[in-house]
Design a protein around this motif. Structure first.
Motif, PDB file in Angstrom:
ATOM      1  N   HIS A 149     -31.558 -39.026  41.723  1.00 28.25           N
ATOM      2  CA  HIS A 149     -32.176 -39.201  40.415  1.00 28.25           C
ATOM      3  C   HIS A 149     -31.158 -39.145  39.279  1.00 28.25           C
ATOM      4  CE1 HIS A 149     -31.783 -34.848  40.896  1.00 28.25           C
ATOM      5  NE2 HIS A 149     -31.860 -34.745  39.580  1.00 28.25           N
ATOM      6  N   LEU A 150     -29.957 -38.641  39.564  1.00 27.16           N
ATOM      7  CA  LEU A 150     -28.917 -38.587  38.538  1.00 27.16           C
ATOM      8  C   LEU A 150     -28.372 -39.994  38.309  1.00 27.16           C
ATOM      9  CD1 LEU A 150     -26.963 -35.394  39.670  1.00 27.16           C
ATOM     10  CD2 LEU A 150     -28.678 -35.576  37.851  1.00 27.16           C
ATOM     11  N   ARG A 151     -28.468 -40.480  37.090  1.00 27.09           N
ATOM     12  CA  ARG A 151     -28.041 -41.843  36.780  1.00 27.09           C
ATOM     13  C   ARG A 151     -27.046 -41.829  35.618  1.00 27.09           C
ATOM     14  NH1 ARG A 151     -30.946 -45.885  39.572  1.00 27.09           N
ATOM     15  NH2 ARG A 151     -31.898 -44.779  41.327  1.00 27.09           N
ATOM     16  N   PRO A 152     -26.045 -42.706  35.651  1.00 29.03           N
ATOM     17  CA  PRO A 152     -25.039 -42.734  34.576  1.00 29.03           C
ATOM     18  C   PRO A 152     -25.620 -43.250  33.266  1.00 29.03           C
ATOM     19  CG  PRO A 152     -24.726 -44.586  36.068  1.00 29.03           C
ATOM     20  CD  PRO A 152     -25.790 -43.715  36.686  1.00 29.03           C
ATOM     21  N   THR A 153     -25.085 -42.744  32.176  1.00 30.23           N
ATOM     22  CA  THR A 153     -25.452 -43.208  30.844  1.00 30.23           C
ATOM     23  C   THR A 153     -24.186 -43.670  30.121  1.00 30.23           C
ATOM     24  OG1 THR A 153     -25.242 -40.983  29.911  1.00 30.23           O
ATOM     25  CG2 THR A 153     -27.418 -41.624  30.752  1.00 30.23           C
TER      26      THR A 153
ATOM     27  N   GLY B  68     -17.013 -40.791  37.300  1.00 27.53           N
ATOM     28  CA  GLY B  68     -17.715 -40.553  36.053  1.00 27.53           C
ATOM     29  C   GLY B  68     -18.511 -39.261  36.128  1.00 27.53           C
ATOM     30  N   SER B  69     -19.318 -39.017  35.130  1.00 29.95           N
ATOM     31  CA  SER B  69     -20.074 -37.767  35.059  1.00 29.95           C
ATOM     32  C   SER B  69     -21.035 -37.604  36.234  1.00 29.95           C
ATOM     33  CB  SER B  69     -20.850 -37.703  33.747  1.00 29.95           C
ATOM     34  OG  SER B  69     -19.981 -37.761  32.635  1.00 29.95           O
ATOM     35  N   VAL B  70     -21.687 -38.691  36.630  1.00 27.76           N
ATOM     36  CA  VAL B  70     -22.648 -38.606  37.722  1.00 27.76           C
ATOM     37  C   VAL B  70     -21.944 -38.346  39.053  1.00 27.76           C
ATOM     38  CG1 VAL B  70     -24.293 -39.952  39.094  1.00 27.76           C
ATOM     39  CG2 VAL B  70     -24.451 -39.939  36.610  1.00 27.76           C
TER      40      VAL B  70
ATOM     41  N   GLY C 280     -19.104 -36.744  39.487  1.00 25.44           N
ATOM     42  CA  GLY C 280     -18.698 -35.342  39.485  1.00 25.44           C
ATOM     43  C   GLY C 280     -19.859 -34.392  39.678  1.00 25.44           C
ATOM     44  N   GLU C 281     -20.993 -34.675  39.033  1.00 26.61           N
ATOM     45  CA  GLU C 281     -22.152 -33.799  39.149  1.00 26.61           C
ATOM     46  C   GLU C 281     -22.742 -33.839  40.550  1.00 26.61           C
ATOM     47  OE1 GLU C 281     -24.923 -30.965  37.895  1.00 26.61           O
ATOM     48  OE2 GLU C 281     -23.026 -31.659  37.014  1.00 26.61           O
ATOM     49  N   ARG C 282     -22.825 -35.025  41.133  1.00 26.19           N
ATOM     50  CA  ARG C 282     -23.356 -35.122  42.491  1.00 26.19           C
ATOM     51  C   ARG C 282     -22.474 -34.367  43.484  1.00 26.19           C
ATOM     52  NH1 ARG C 282     -25.295 -41.491  43.149  1.00 26.19           N
ATOM     53  NH2 ARG C 282     -27.147 -41.338  41.804  1.00 26.19           N
ATOM     54  N   LEU C 283     -21.164 -34.524  43.356  1.00 25.60           N
ATOM     55  CA  LEU C 283     -20.247 -33.831  44.263  1.00 25.60           C
ATOM     56  C   LEU C 283     -20.329 -32.325  44.061  1.00 25.60           C
ATOM     57  CD1 LEU C 283     -17.143 -36.190  44.063  1.00 25.60           C
ATOM     58  CD2 LEU C 283     -18.706 -35.930  45.991  1.00 25.60           C
ATOM     59  N   THR C 284     -20.380 -31.876  42.819  1.00 24.33           N
ATOM     60  CA  THR C 284     -20.457 -30.440  42.538  1.00 24.33           C
ATOM     61  C   THR C 284     -21.719 -29.835  43.134  1.00 24.33           C
ATOM     62  OG1 THR C 284     -19.178 -30.678  40.505  1.00 24.33           O
ATOM     63  CG2 THR C 284     -20.540 -28.701  40.708  1.00 24.33           C
ATOM     64  N   ARG C 285     -22.839 -30.488  42.935  1.00 25.32           N
ATOM     65  CA  ARG C 285     -24.098 -29.979  43.480  1.00 25.32           C
ATOM     66  C   ARG C 285     -24.075 -29.960  45.003  1.00 25.32           C
ATOM     67  NH1 ARG C 285     -29.207 -32.062  39.771  1.00 25.32           N
ATOM     68  NH2 ARG C 285     -28.265 -31.653  37.722  1.00 25.32           N
ATOM     69  N   LEU C 286     -23.419 -30.957  45.604  1.00 29.59           N
ATOM     70  CA  LEU C 286     -23.310 -30.980  47.061  1.00 29.59           C
ATOM     71  C   LEU C 286     -22.469 -29.812  47.555  1.00 29.59           C
ATOM     72  CD1 LEU C 286     -23.931 -32.679  49.673  1.00 29.59           C
ATOM     73  CD2 LEU C 286     -21.620 -33.599  49.403  1.00 29.59           C
ATOM     74  N   VAL C 287     -21.335 -29.549  46.890  1.00 30.01           N
ATOM     75  CA  VAL C 287     -20.481 -28.428  47.279  1.00 30.01           C
ATOM     76  C   VAL C 287     -21.245 -27.115  47.144  1.00 30.01           C
ATOM     77  CG1 VAL C 287     -18.369 -27.165  46.761  1.00 30.01           C
ATOM     78  CG2 VAL C 287     -18.377 -29.661  46.638  1.00 30.01           C
ATOM     79  N   GLU C 288     -21.988 -26.962  46.078  1.00 25.88           N
ATOM     80  CA  GLU C 288     -22.773 -25.741  45.877  1.00 25.88           C
ATOM     81  C   GLU C 288     -23.854 -25.594  46.943  1.00 25.88           C
ATOM     82  OE1 GLU C 288     -22.219 -25.422  41.016  1.00 25.88           O
ATOM     83  OE2 GLU C 288     -24.048 -26.304  41.861  1.00 25.88           O
ATOM     84  N   HIS C 289     -24.450 -26.711  47.348  1.00 27.78           N
ATOM     85  CA  HIS C 289     -25.446 -26.674  48.426  1.00 27.78           C
ATOM     86  C   HIS C 289     -24.788 -26.254  49.742  1.00 27.78           C
ATOM     87  CE1 HIS C 289     -29.033 -27.816  50.702  1.00 27.78           C
ATOM     88  NE2 HIS C 289     -28.241 -28.446  51.549  1.00 27.78           N
TER      89      HIS C 289
ATOM     90  N   LEU D 241     -25.957 -49.591  44.710  1.00 31.18           N
ATOM     91  CA  LEU D 241     -25.745 -48.162  44.462  1.00 31.18           C
ATOM     92  C   LEU D 241     -26.068 -47.838  43.011  1.00 31.18           C
ATOM     93  CD1 LEU D 241     -22.276 -47.733  46.234  1.00 31.18           C
ATOM     94  CD2 LEU D 241     -24.539 -47.260  47.204  1.00 31.18           C
ATOM     95  N   SER D 242     -26.454 -46.602  42.751  1.00 32.70           N
ATOM     96  CA  SER D 242     -26.680 -46.188  41.367  1.00 32.70           C
ATOM     97  C   SER D 242     -25.393 -45.701  40.720  1.00 32.70           C
ATOM     98  CB  SER D 242     -27.750 -45.098  41.304  1.00 32.70           C
ATOM     99  OG  SER D 242     -27.387 -43.985  42.099  1.00 32.70           O
ATOM    100  N   ASP D 243     -24.419 -45.262  41.521  1.00 30.25           N
ATOM    101  CA  ASP D 243     -23.081 -44.901  41.038  1.00 30.25           C
ATOM    102  C   ASP D 243     -22.143 -44.886  42.228  1.00 30.25           C
ATOM    103  OD1 ASP D 243     -20.879 -43.922  39.440  1.00 30.25           O
ATOM    104  OD2 ASP D 243     -22.347 -43.061  38.077  1.00 30.25           O
ATOM    105  N   ALA D 244     -20.892 -44.470  41.991  1.00 31.00           N
ATOM    106  CA  ALA D 244     -19.844 -44.648  42.998  1.00 31.00           C
ATOM    107  C   ALA D 244     -19.843 -43.603  44.100  1.00 31.00           C
ATOM    108  CB  ALA D 244     -18.472 -44.655  42.313  1.00 31.00           C
ATOM    109  N   ALA D 245     -20.709 -42.603  44.037  1.00 29.93           N
ATOM    110  CA  ALA D 245     -20.753 -41.575  45.083  1.00 29.93           C
ATOM    111  C   ALA D 245     -22.163 -41.454  45.642  1.00 29.93           C
ATOM    112  CB  ALA D 245     -20.291 -40.231  44.541  1.00 29.93           C
ATOM    113  N   VAL D 246     -22.245 -41.339  46.955  1.00 28.83           N
ATOM    114  CA  VAL D 246     -23.506 -41.085  47.643  1.00 28.83           C
ATOM    115  C   VAL D 246     -23.372 -39.726  48.319  1.00 28.83           C
ATOM    116  CG1 VAL D 246     -25.132 -41.863  49.414  1.00 28.83           C
ATOM    117  CG2 VAL D 246     -23.878 -43.543  48.033  1.00 28.83           C
ATOM    118  N   THR D 247     -24.317 -38.835  48.092  1.00 31.50           N
ATOM    119  CA  THR D 247     -24.241 -37.484  48.649  1.00 31.50           C
ATOM    120  C   THR D 247     -25.534 -37.121  49.360  1.00 31.50           C
ATOM    121  OG1 THR D 247     -25.081 -36.440  46.609  1.00 31.50           O
ATOM    122  CG2 THR D 247     -22.704 -36.764  46.785  1.00 31.50           C
ATOM    123  N   GLY D 248     -25.434 -36.175  50.276  1.00 34.36           N
ATOM    124  CA  GLY D 248     -26.611 -35.712  50.993  1.00 34.36           C
ATOM    125  C   GLY D 248     -26.219 -34.829  52.158  1.00 34.36           C
TER     126      GLY D 248
END
Length: 285
Positions: A81-85, A140-142, A144-153, A109-116
């Motif tokens: 659901h995280l999308r670049p602006t 970009g911001s998305v 970085g945020e996707r990767l950070t949330r994945l690492v935290e998970h 893709l919605s951005d350059a990283a796919v996480t799960g």
């Protein structure tokens, strides 16, 4: 009628009535960037997009990486659901907002990283892959945020973390300082993951450059790389112009970096899934 006239009439008539010759359908063959051989595309795909003659590793998309490395049907995407602006309303040859829409349509893709999360030989892992097809895989911001949330998970669940990098760009210039901040943010999350005893396996593919190489891609407990991948920070011409000396041949290749201790192992694509599973078992994760 003279024979010559008859022959001429036949040729002319044949030229008008003869059906067009069928050509070879487009897309059946491709040329190897490594050895220059003409290859049957289906055969290359059966080899995980590796040249059967010289083992050159072709580009594969993020979604193809997922199907190659994770057990079938086990991938569960996160944070889609995280999308670049376009916070800076950036414009170069075309507005950034317009560029994003175009890249999303072109790549799917919605951005350059796919996480799960998913399974590798029945081992639960947190998994991410970047795709150079989407604005060169820049962070970009998305991303970085996707990767950070994945690492935290991965930290919360105490599971191994696998990130496959295919980024020819670093911080995404269209987002300015917001993009640069992602390098520190992801690295900080990885530091907390390391302190918690996590296992991070970083896989470097062609290309892994810029801010991605300078941050999370270089922080793996184990660093694997595909053969002959281009890995580094700046391009060789930029480095040569900056320091003013001749550079060693192939100094940004997987093989050179293995020889100088930057990476731990070169792993052909066909062996990657098994190598990751073995490393997880060896490290007790």
């Amino acid at each position: 009628m003279p024979p010559e006239a008859s022959a001429a009439t036949d040729v002319a008539g044949a030229g008008k009535s003869a059906p067009r010759r069928r050509g070879v359908p487009e897309g059946l063959w491709l040329k190897c960037d490594g050895c220059g051989a003409s290859l049957y595309r289906k055969e290359v795909q059966q080899q995980l997009n590796v040249c059967p003659k010289c083992s050159h590793h072709f580009y594969v998309s993020a979604l193809e990486r997922i199907s190659q490395v994770l057990d079938e049907g086990t991938f569960e995407p996160m944070n889609e659901h995280l999308r670049p602006t376009d916070p800076l309303e950036f414009k170069d040859r075309r507005p950034y907002a317009e560029r994003l829409v175009g890249e999303q349509k072109r790549t799917g893709l919605s951005d350059a990283a796919v996480t799960g999360t998913g399974m590798i030989r029945a081992r639960r892992v947190a998994f991410a892959v970047t795709d150079s097809a989407f604005i060169m895989g820049s962070m970009g911001s998305v991303v970085g945020e996707r990767l950070t949330r994945l690492v935290e998970h991965a930290t919360e669940q105490n599971i191994a973390l696998i990130i496959i990098s295919a980024s020819g760009g670093g911080a995404r210039m269209h987002e300015g300082i917001l993009s640069l901040m992602q390098m520190a943010k992801v690295s900080a999350a990885l530091a907390r993951y390391h302190e918690a005893g996590g296992l991070f396996i970083s896989v470097l593919t062609n290309p892994t450059m810029g801010g991605v190489a300078a941050s999370f891609a270089s922080l793996g407990d184990l660093i694997f790389a595909e053969p002959k991948a281009m890995i580094g920070f700046a391009g060789p011409r930029t480095i040569k112009a900056t320091i003013g000396i001749e550079l060693p041949e192939g100094f940004q290749s997987s093989e050179f970096l293995l020889e100088h201790g930057y990476i731990d192992r070169i792993v052909p694509r066909r062996n990657l899934k098994t190598e990751i599973a073995s490393a997880i078992d060896y490290c007790g994760k």
